[in-house]
Design a protein around this motif. Structure first.
Motif, short mmCIF file in Angstrom:
data_model
loop_
_atom_site.label_atom_id
_atom_site.label_comp_id
_atom_site.label_asym_id
_atom_site.label_seq_id
_atom_site.Cartn_x
_atom_site.Cartn_y
_atom_site.Cartn_z
N VAL A 158 -42.76 -4.53 24.18
CA VAL A 158 -41.71 -3.96 22.85
C VAL A 158 -43.57 -2.09 23.06
CG1 VAL A 158 -41.61 -5.66 21.56
CG2 VAL A 158 -43.87 -5.07 21.68
N GLY A 159 -43.95 -2.29 23.52
CA GLY A 159 -44.84 -1.26 23.84
C GLY A 159 -45.84 -1.00 22.09
N ALA A 160 -45.94 0.26 21.70
CA ALA A 160 -46.76 -0.12 20.51
C ALA A 160 -45.52 0.66 19.10
CB ALA A 160 -47.68 1.38 20.18
N ILE A 161 -46.05 0.37 17.81
CA ILE A 161 -44.94 -0.24 16.89
C ILE A 161 -45.35 0.48 15.83
CG2 ILE A 161 -42.94 -1.07 15.25
CD1 ILE A 161 -42.69 -3.49 17.75
N LYS A 162 -44.99 1.97 14.72
CA LYS A 162 -45.15 1.83 13.74
C LYS A 162 -44.21 1.72 12.89
CE LYS A 162 -48.18 5.62 15.37
NZ LYS A 162 -48.74 6.87 15.49
N LEU A 163 -44.62 1.68 11.87
CA LEU A 163 -43.35 1.61 10.18
C LEU A 163 -44.09 1.03 9.12
CD1 LEU A 163 -44.01 -2.08 11.96
CD2 LEU A 163 -42.38 -2.61 11.03
N GLU A 164 -43.11 2.66 8.09
CA GLU A 164 -43.68 2.38 7.31
C GLU A 164 -42.16 2.58 6.22
OE1 GLU A 164 -42.99 6.96 6.99
OE2 GLU A 164 -44.85 7.46 8.12
N GLY A 165 -42.62 2.42 5.35
CA GLY A 165 -41.50 1.87 3.99
C GLY A 165 -42.24 2.30 2.19
N GLY A 166 -41.99 1.28 1.61
CA GLY A 166 -41.94 0.84 -0.05
C GLY A 166 -41.94 -0.17 0.12
N ALA A 167 -40.70 -0.64 -0.56
CA ALA A 167 -39.39 -1.92 -1.67
C ALA A 167 -39.22 -2.82 0.39
CB ALA A 167 -39.05 -2.10 -2.36
N TYR A 168 -38.60 -1.95 0.77
CA TYR A 168 -38.17 -1.94 2.39
C TYR A 168 -38.67 -1.06 3.61
CZ TYR A 168 -34.28 -4.14 -1.09
OH TYR A 168 -34.22 -4.31 -2.02
N VAL A 169 -38.40 -1.81 4.47
CA VAL A 169 -38.89 -0.74 5.53
C VAL A 169 -38.30 0.04 5.60
CG1 VAL A 169 -39.50 -0.66 8.08
CG2 VAL A 169 -39.92 -2.58 7.09
N LYS A 170 -39.08 1.31 5.83
CA LYS A 170 -37.83 3.12 5.83
C LYS A 170 -37.68 3.45 6.82
CE LYS A 170 -38.94 4.45 1.02
NZ LYS A 170 -39.58 5.40 -0.08
N SER A 171 -38.85 3.32 7.99
CA SER A 171 -38.65 4.27 9.62
C SER A 171 -39.55 3.30 10.36
CB SER A 171 -38.67 5.72 9.17
OG SER A 171 -40.20 5.43 9.18
N ILE A 172 -38.99 3.31 11.51
CA ILE A 172 -39.53 2.42 12.42
C ILE A 172 -39.98 3.81 13.83
CG2 ILE A 172 -39.55 0.74 13.85
CD1 ILE A 172 -38.36 -1.09 12.09
N VAL A 173 -40.99 3.47 14.52
CA VAL A 173 -40.97 4.26 16.20
C VAL A 173 -41.98 3.31 16.67
CG1 VAL A 173 -42.00 6.25 17.14
CG2 VAL A 173 -40.93 6.47 14.54
N MET A 174 -40.97 3.16 17.76
CA MET A 174 -41.33 2.35 19.36
C MET A 174 -42.02 3.28 20.04
SD MET A 174 -39.65 -0.79 20.64
CE MET A 174 -40.06 -1.78 19.04
N SER A 175 -43.03 3.00 20.67
CA SER A 175 -43.21 3.73 21.60
C SER A 175 -43.89 2.72 22.97
CB SER A 175 -44.34 4.77 21.31
OG SER A 175 -43.98 5.89 20.76
N GLU A 176 -42.75 2.59 24.05
CA GLU A 176 -43.04 1.57 25.58
C GLU A 176 -44.40 2.86 25.93
OE1 GLU A 176 -39.17 0.31 27.00
OE2 GLU A 176 -38.33 2.00 25.47
N ALA A 177 -44.41 1.44 26.87
CA ALA A 177 -45.74 2.40 27.75
C ALA A 177 -45.28 3.08 28.98
CB ALA A 177 -46.35 0.95 28.38
N SER A 178 -43.97 3.30 29.25
CA SER A 178 -42.43 3.69 30.13
C SER A 178 -42.98 5.35 29.66
CB SER A 178 -41.43 3.05 29.84
OG SER A 178 -40.64 3.27 29.45
N GLY A 179 -42.37 5.27 28.30
CA GLY A 179 -42.61 6.89 27.55
C GLY A 179 -42.10 7.07 27.06
N ASP A 180 -41.12 5.55 27.33
CA ASP A 180 -39.43 6.14 26.28
C ASP A 180 -40.14 6.11 24.71
OD1 ASP A 180 -38.67 6.04 28.20
OD2 ASP A 180 -37.64 4.03 28.51
#
Length: 204
Positions: A158-180
């Motif tokens: 799963v790599g590293a995961i970043k989430l942003e939101g308020g009452a609900y999650v608005k966005s997710i960014v997942m950075s894998e070790a492969s560079g994807d």
């Protein structure tokens, strides 16, 4: 991890995170900000940047999270595909046909993935904090969280995961070790009985 299971794990975590935030710090403040409906559906727009490729791969569709039952992740474009995730199994549909079924009883990886999924949905912070290093902050109406897997096998998946939101999650960014790198934006959130279509309800 097998490539197909890896893709399922990534999709699973993204879908699960759209329903509930992971274990942020400060935990109590962010959890108080989050809505926790029994049923929630919405739109997702996904962009995946593969290492070595200039143009990202785009997809969009719908997702539904049913508390106590599981997650439905329906890709509509560019190619229709449906993923149903429950406590006992992961099923991939191509149209009306079951293209793949993974049972938690016979596939240890599925058990691990589902453990993460239902910890997210249940807000089991103790379980999540055993799997991820967490860092986050909260303001009046927004929050952000970074998750870093503690175990090498999970970090590879799963790599590293970043989430942003308020009452609900608005966005997710997942950075894998492969560079994807995968980015997903959630919108048009609906809750309650009318949020899910009859077709989606039938899959549960």
């Amino acid at each position: 991890m097998k490539p197909n299971v890896k893709r399922i794990a990534l999709t699973l975590l993204l879908a699960a995170s759209s329903a509930m935030a992971a274990a942020p710090s400060p935990v109590a403040k962010i959890q108080a900000m989050l809505a926790k409906p029994k049923l929630m559906c919405g739109r997702f727009d996904q962009s995946k940047q593969l290492a070595g490729m200039k143009k990202p791969l785009a997809a969009n569709g719908r997702f539904c999270v049913v508390n106590g039952k599981g997650v439905l992740w329906r890709t509509l474009q560019p190619f229709p595909s449906t993923l149903r995730l429950t406590r006992d199994e992961i099923v991939n549909y191509q149209g009306d046909r079951v293209a793949m079924r993974l049972d938690a009883k016979t596939e240890p990886t599925v058990r691990m993935i589902n453990s993460v999924l239902f910890s997210l949905l249940a807000g089991d912070l103790g379980q999540l904090e055993t799997l991820f290093e967490v860092d986050g902050s909260a303001e009046a109406n927004s929050w952000n969280v970074a998750l870093k897997a503690r175990e090498p096998a999970l970090a590879k998946a799963v790599g590293a995961i970043k989430l942003e939101g308020g009452a609900y999650v608005k966005s997710i960014v997942m950075s894998e070790a492969s560079g994807d790198r995968t980015s997903i934006v959630f919108s048009a959130i609906q809750t309650g009985d009318g949020a899910m279509t009859a077709e989606e309800a039938a899959l549960f």
